[in-house]
Design an enzyme around this catalytic site. Structure first.
Site: not given
Length: 349
Positions: A127, A212, A215
């Protein structure tokens, strides 16, 4: 979803059952990856445990978020917990930020957690690359907050996917460090174990079967949201990525989308893997996609109906979260006091 309500737990059963703690972030709409990989399994196993399910809104701000929708999204996730079948006879639902012990224990654990432990976390590295120089300390510290969430409730097990297992290992390392350094021969914090599901534990993107479902993916076509209406579900499945091979089979590493869509069909239709494999072995995508669409719409419709009923009665949802906070606070504050005493703090008079 269960067709009959299980009997409420007796006081003795609650005392003897192992405790489970888990949560979902209130960032955007809940998608079927969250539902099939987590909440559906919580519902199926909730009678076995004393469950605490929170909406982890503190985690939600470790990445850029929209403050105008955070509160509404938080209540929406709590309502979806109930709509998906979380039973208050077995489970406590609460909002993470409503229990201040989460933030306080995080700070205390920060002060005993080596920096290099956090820098080595795989999800932080992934991230941080996306955020570049804008990455915040909160993202680095995310695993310590997650550890505090778990440890406050003396959780025995934490339902996680394989990608979250490293966070449980870090939590156990923190427990060992605190108990060793400050326990004086006593156990201050309980060490949790991961509860890893198999089928459906890692639902993949509709646009890339190697990634995966998330959102944060900028394309809404990459996921089916639990509250998507039938026409939207139909469009997303119609446009999802496939391959040119006829005949649909599980387990071929060269066909990730095929494996993902068959798994979704298996979970949504309630059939066994063997039954789905036999049904679809000679199918083409044009024949299969309508079957998956029908199964997805039929599976999600009762959840959507229940969600509409729950959100129509705001006072009910508020009462659930109020009672949940009170129950969670009683346990969390006792744990926090135990840790503060071990660290040598004076307690309020």
């Amino acid at each position: 979803m269960p067709t009959t309500a299980p009997a409420p737990l007796t006081t003795l059963e609650v005392m003897t059952k192992q405790r489970v703690l888990s949560g979902v972030q209130p960032t955007g709409n809940l998608h079927i990856g969250n539902y099939l990989g987590a909440i559906r399994n919580w519902v199926a196993g909730q009678a076995q445990y004393d469950n605490f399910f929170c909406v982890v809104d503190l985690h939600a701000i470790t990445v850029p978020h929209n403050p105008a929708t955070l509160a509404a999204d938080t209540y929406a996730i709590a309502a979806l917990y109930l709509a998906c079948g979380i039973d208050l006879d077995y489970s406590t639902i609460f909002v993470q930020s409503h229990v201040s012990a989460h933030s306080e224990l995080t700070w205390l654990l920060n002060c005993i957690t080596p920096l290099n432990w956090l820098e080595d976390m795989i999800q932080f590295k992934e991230k941080a690359v996306k955020q570049g120089q804008n990455v915040g300390v909160g993202l680095l510290d995310y695993p310590v907050l997650m550890a505090a969430d778990i440890l406050l409730y003396d959780a025995d097990k934490v339902p996680v996917g394989e990608d979250q297992k490293q966070h449980i290992e870090l939590t156990r390392d923190i427990v060992d460090r605190l108990n060793h350094q400050y326990g004086q021969g006593e156990t201050v914090l309980k060490s949790p174990a991961p509860l890893i599901q198999t089928d459906g534990a890692r639902v993949m993107s509709l646009t890339d079967g190697t990634k995966k479902m998330s959102k944060s993916d900028p394309s809404d076509l990459s996921r089916i949201n639990v509250l998507d209406p039938p026409d939207v579900i139909q469009t997303k499945i119609k446009k999802c990525k496939t391959d040119p091979v006829r005949g649909l089979t599980f387990g071929d590493p060269a066909r990730p989308e095929c494996n993902n869509l068959l798994t979704l069909y298996m979970l949504m239709s309630g059939q066994s893997k063997e039954a789905v494999a036999a049904e679809c072995v000679e199918m083409g995508w044009g024949q299969f996609k309508p079957l998956l669409t029908e199964a997805a719409i039929a599976h999600l419709q009762p959840i959507q109906t229940k969600y509409a009923e729950i959100t129509a009665d705001k006072s009910y949802l508020e009462s659930v979260l109020r009672e949940g906070r009170q129950k969670a606070e009683a346990i969390a504050n006792a744990t926090l006091t135990r840790v503060k005493q071990a660290l040598g703090y004076s307690l309020p008079l």
